[in-house]
Design a protein around this motif. Sequence first.
Motif, PDB file in Angstrom:
ATOM      1  N   VAL A   1      21.497 -82.475  22.401  1.00 55.49           N
ATOM      2  CA  VAL A   1      20.978 -81.114  22.226  1.00 55.49           C
ATOM      3  C   VAL A   1      22.072 -80.130  22.627  1.00 55.49           C
ATOM      4  O   VAL A   1      22.661 -80.243  23.702  1.00 55.49           O
ATOM      5  CB  VAL A   1      19.722 -80.868  23.092  1.00 55.49           C
ATOM      6  CG1 VAL A   1      19.216 -79.445  22.907  1.00 55.49           C
ATOM      7  CG2 VAL A   1      18.625 -81.872  22.744  1.00 55.49           C
ATOM      8  N   SER A   2      22.365 -79.185  21.743  1.00 56.76           N
ATOM      9  CA  SER A   2      23.307 -78.109  22.077  1.00 56.76           C
ATOM     10  C   SER A   2      22.537 -76.808  22.236  1.00 56.76           C
ATOM     11  O   SER A   2      22.270 -76.359  23.335  1.00 56.76           O
ATOM     12  CB  SER A   2      24.388 -77.982  21.005  1.00 56.76           C
ATOM     13  OG  SER A   2      25.196 -79.130  20.981  1.00 56.76           O
ATOM     14  N   SER A   3      22.129 -76.226  21.125  1.00 56.08           N
ATOM     15  CA  SER A   3      21.360 -74.969  21.177  1.00 56.08           C
ATOM     16  C   SER A   3      19.861 -75.214  21.193  1.00 56.08           C
ATOM     17  O   SER A   3      19.095 -74.361  21.646  1.00 56.08           O
ATOM     18  CB  SER A   3      21.720 -74.095  19.971  1.00 56.08           C
ATOM     19  OG  SER A   3      21.295 -74.723  18.776  1.00 56.08           O
ATOM     20  N   GLY A   4      19.427 -76.363  20.704  1.00 57.33           N
ATOM     21  CA  GLY A   4      17.989 -76.637  20.616  1.00 57.33           C
ATOM     22  C   GLY A   4      17.384 -76.228  19.286  1.00 57.33           C
ATOM     23  O   GLY A   4      16.196 -76.462  19.039  1.00 57.33           O
ATOM     24  N   SER A   5      18.179 -75.634  18.401  1.00 58.08           N
ATOM     25  CA  SER A   5      17.646 -75.135  17.125  1.00 58.08           C
ATOM     26  C   SER A   5      17.158 -76.272  16.225  1.00 58.08           C
ATOM     27  O   SER A   5      16.156 -76.129  15.510  1.00 58.08           O
ATOM     28  CB  SER A   5      18.693 -74.300  16.393  1.00 58.08           C
ATOM     29  OG  SER A   5      19.838 -75.071  16.103  1.00 58.08           O
ATOM     30  N   THR A   6      17.851 -77.427  16.251  1.00 54.18           N
ATOM     31  CA  THR A   6      17.433 -78.559  15.413  1.00 54.18           C
ATOM     32  C   THR A   6      16.083 -79.087  15.865  1.00 54.18           C
ATOM     33  O   THR A   6      15.231 -79.419  15.030  1.00 54.18           O
ATOM     34  CB  THR A   6      18.487 -79.686  15.468  1.00 54.18           C
ATOM     35  OG1 THR A   6      19.753 -79.159  15.092  1.00 54.18           O
ATOM     36  CG2 THR A   6      18.120 -80.815  14.536  1.00 54.18           C
ATOM     37  N   LEU A   7      15.877 -79.150  17.168  1.00 53.06           N
ATOM     38  CA  LEU A   7      14.565 -79.567  17.679  1.00 53.06           C
ATOM     39  C   LEU A   7      13.488 -78.596  17.234  1.00 53.06           C
ATOM     40  O   LEU A   7      12.406 -78.990  16.771  1.00 53.06           O
ATOM     41  CB  LEU A   7      14.591 -79.645  19.214  1.00 53.06           C
ATOM     42  CG  LEU A   7      15.458 -80.711  19.868  1.00 53.06           C
ATOM     43  CD1 LEU A   7      15.340 -80.645  21.381  1.00 53.06           C
ATOM     44  CD2 LEU A   7      15.092 -82.102  19.367  1.00 53.06           C
ATOM     45  N   PHE A   8      13.765 -77.310  17.362  1.00 54.34           N
ATOM     46  CA  PHE A   8      12.798 -76.271  16.999  1.00 54.34           C
ATOM     47  C   PHE A   8      12.401 -76.387  15.525  1.00 54.34           C
ATOM     48  O   PHE A   8      11.220 -76.310  15.182  1.00 54.34           O
ATOM     49  CB  PHE A   8      13.395 -74.890  17.282  1.00 54.34           C
ATOM     50  CG  PHE A   8      12.470 -73.750  16.966  1.00 54.34           C
ATOM     51  CD1 PHE A   8      11.469 -73.383  17.854  1.00 54.34           C
ATOM     52  CD2 PHE A   8      12.590 -73.055  15.764  1.00 54.34           C
ATOM     53  CE1 PHE A   8      10.604 -72.342  17.551  1.00 54.34           C
ATOM     54  CE2 PHE A   8      11.733 -72.020  15.449  1.00 54.34           C
ATOM     55  CZ  PHE A   8      10.740 -71.650  16.355  1.00 54.34           C
ATOM     56  N   LYS A   9      13.391 -76.596  14.671  1.00 52.70           N
ATOM     57  CA  LYS A   9      13.123 -76.693  13.225  1.00 52.70           C
ATOM     58  C   LYS A   9      12.273 -77.909  12.891  1.00 52.70           C
ATOM     59  O   LYS A   9      11.574 -77.928  11.876  1.00 52.70           O
ATOM     60  CB  LYS A   9      14.446 -76.772  12.448  1.00 52.70           C
ATOM     61  CG  LYS A   9      15.220 -75.469  12.416  1.00 52.70           C
ATOM     62  CD  LYS A   9      16.582 -75.681  11.779  1.00 52.70           C
ATOM     63  CE  LYS A   9      17.432 -74.432  11.926  1.00 52.70           C
ATOM     64  NZ  LYS A   9      18.813 -74.636  11.448  1.00 52.70           N
ATOM     65  N   ASN A  10      12.345 -78.945  13.721  1.00 52.71           N
ATOM     66  CA  ASN A  10      11.577 -80.162  13.480  1.00 52.71           C
ATOM     67  C   ASN A  10      10.314 -80.244  14.335  1.00 52.71           C
ATOM     68  O   ASN A  10       9.749 -81.317  14.529  1.00 52.71           O
ATOM     69  CB  ASN A  10      12.454 -81.393  13.723  1.00 52.71           C
ATOM     70  CG  ASN A  10      13.468 -81.596  12.610  1.00 52.71           C
ATOM     71  OD1 ASN A  10      13.145 -82.165  11.577  1.00 52.71           O
ATOM     72  ND2 ASN A  10      14.675 -81.113  12.808  1.00 52.71           N
TER      73      ASN A  10
ATOM     74  N   ARG B   1      23.850 -81.788  25.968  1.00 48.43           N
ATOM     75  CA  ARG B   1      23.049 -82.602  26.873  1.00 48.43           C
ATOM     76  C   ARG B   1      22.335 -83.677  26.055  1.00 48.43           C
ATOM     77  O   ARG B   1      22.089 -83.492  24.867  1.00 48.43           O
ATOM     78  CB  ARG B   1      22.057 -81.741  27.659  1.00 48.43           C
ATOM     79  CG  ARG B   1      21.217 -80.818  26.825  1.00 48.43           C
ATOM     80  CD  ARG B   1      20.560 -79.725  27.670  1.00 48.43           C
ATOM     81  NE  ARG B   1      19.690 -78.882  26.863  1.00 48.43           N
ATOM     82  CZ  ARG B   1      20.077 -77.812  26.203  1.00 48.43           C
ATOM     83  NH1 ARG B   1      21.343 -77.418  26.259  1.00 48.43           N
ATOM     84  NH2 ARG B   1      19.217 -77.114  25.485  1.00 48.43           N
ATOM     85  N   VAL B   2      22.047 -84.789  26.684  1.00 49.87           N
ATOM     86  CA  VAL B   2      21.277 -85.848  26.037  1.00 49.87           C
ATOM     87  C   VAL B   2      19.874 -85.773  26.627  1.00 49.87           C
ATOM     88  O   VAL B   2      19.685 -85.915  27.839  1.00 49.87           O
ATOM     89  CB  VAL B   2      21.908 -87.229  26.286  1.00 49.87           C
ATOM     90  CG1 VAL B   2      21.081 -88.317  25.596  1.00 49.87           C
ATOM     91  CG2 VAL B   2      23.344 -87.258  25.762  1.00 49.87           C
ATOM     92  N   SER B   3      18.912 -85.508  25.746  1.00 51.74           N
ATOM     93  CA  SER B   3      17.566 -85.179  26.218  1.00 51.74           C
ATOM     94  C   SER B   3      16.485 -85.959  25.495  1.00 51.74           C
ATOM     95  O   SER B   3      16.684 -86.443  24.373  1.00 51.74           O
ATOM     96  CB  SER B   3      17.299 -83.676  26.020  1.00 51.74           C
ATOM     97  OG  SER B   3      18.192 -82.889  26.764  1.00 51.74           O
ATOM     98  N   LEU B   4      15.355 -86.047  26.139  1.00 52.48           N
ATOM     99  CA  LEU B   4      14.146 -86.577  25.524  1.00 52.48           C
ATOM    100  C   LEU B   4      13.329 -85.403  25.009  1.00 52.48           C
ATOM    101  O   LEU B   4      13.201 -84.376  25.686  1.00 52.48           O
ATOM    102  CB  LEU B   4      13.333 -87.380  26.534  1.00 52.48           C
ATOM    103  CG  LEU B   4      13.938 -88.722  26.967  1.00 52.48           C
ATOM    104  CD1 LEU B   4      13.271 -89.229  28.237  1.00 52.48           C
ATOM    105  CD2 LEU B   4      13.807 -89.760  25.847  1.00 52.48           C
ATOM    106  N   ALA B   5      12.779 -85.563  23.802  1.00 60.48           N
ATOM    107  CA  ALA B   5      11.981 -84.497  23.200  1.00 60.48           C
ATOM    108  C   ALA B   5      10.714 -85.088  22.593  1.00 60.48           C
ATOM    109  O   ALA B   5      10.702 -86.237  22.136  1.00 60.48           O
ATOM    110  CB  ALA B   5      12.795 -83.763  22.133  1.00 60.48           C
ATOM    111  N   VAL B   6       9.676 -84.265  22.581  1.00 61.75           N
ATOM    112  CA  VAL B   6       8.376 -84.694  22.041  1.00 61.75           C
ATOM    113  C   VAL B   6       7.858 -83.615  21.093  1.00 61.75           C
ATOM    114  O   VAL B   6       8.346 -82.477  21.113  1.00 61.75           O
ATOM    115  CB  VAL B   6       7.354 -84.922  23.183  1.00 61.75           C
ATOM    116  CG1 VAL B   6       7.830 -86.013  24.133  1.00 61.75           C
ATOM    117  CG2 VAL B   6       7.083 -83.631  23.946  1.00 61.75           C
TER     118      VAL B   6
END
Length: 285
Positions: A159-168, A93-98
């Motif tokens: 975003v696939s699993s969300g793990s990269t966002l979590f790590k950052n 998915r293509v998502s916005l993250a904060v």
Amino acid sequence: MTKIRIAIQKSGRLNNDSLSMLKDCGISIDNGKDQLKADARNFPMEVFYLRNGDIPQYLRDGVVDIAIIGENVLIEKGEDIGIVEKLGFSKCRVSLAVPKAMEYNSVNDFEGKRIATSYPNTVKNYLKERGVNADLHIINGSVEIAPNIGLADAICDIVSSGSTLFKNNLKEVEVMLKSEAVLAESTNISAARKEILEKLRFRIKSVLQARQSKYVLLNAPNEKLKNIIQILPGMRSPTVLPLAEEGWSSVHTVIKKDKFWEVIDELKRAGAEGILVCPIEKMVL
């Protein structure tokens, strides 16, 4: 001899999944290490290994006839290019993250914010439809670091699993679109190559049908057979064969993967026994 020219991603997961799809379609590629172009041994096809973001322009210019590409890339760079088939793999998915610490209420919170992204057109269109104005910073590469170094207030990324966002230390707050690999077609494809494309499509559909289905065999007492058959979806109707043991039958059918466990639970309750589940290699309808 006319050959169809297909582009796939040069490296990464989409490359592996694309080659796996072609292999399942019975197409053998003569592919040496670091080759940018290769031929198929047993199908009229040339394979071009290209950067994902460059593929839409190659399709547009008619350098390649078809491509396996992420739908998200076409939405960003190739809305004029037609999708022939959705392929069901490399879903994201293509998502916005904060940042996790930021309080988030709605998309309006992006008003006036700085957003780092490799998908400026997708973000711009999404925010414009919602009446939100933001400052976009175009980054070709890892965008997750941008909020941590003060370059942006938020990011837009795959975003696939969300793990990269979590790590950052980021959280996903808006899903702008869902994407998967697709087979895309150049508007400049010739009639001869279009015929080859239809043959390829036939093979792809057979592989996709098989991947989405399971072959099921079960034993059933004859007095419960009618109820069990009513549960089974089947392609047309299940195959029923008498067993050596009197009063029993063997039932063969195909069940869609997404309904598999629900159907199996119903079958057990209805009296089915000895349920055997097999993968399907190809399914020609």
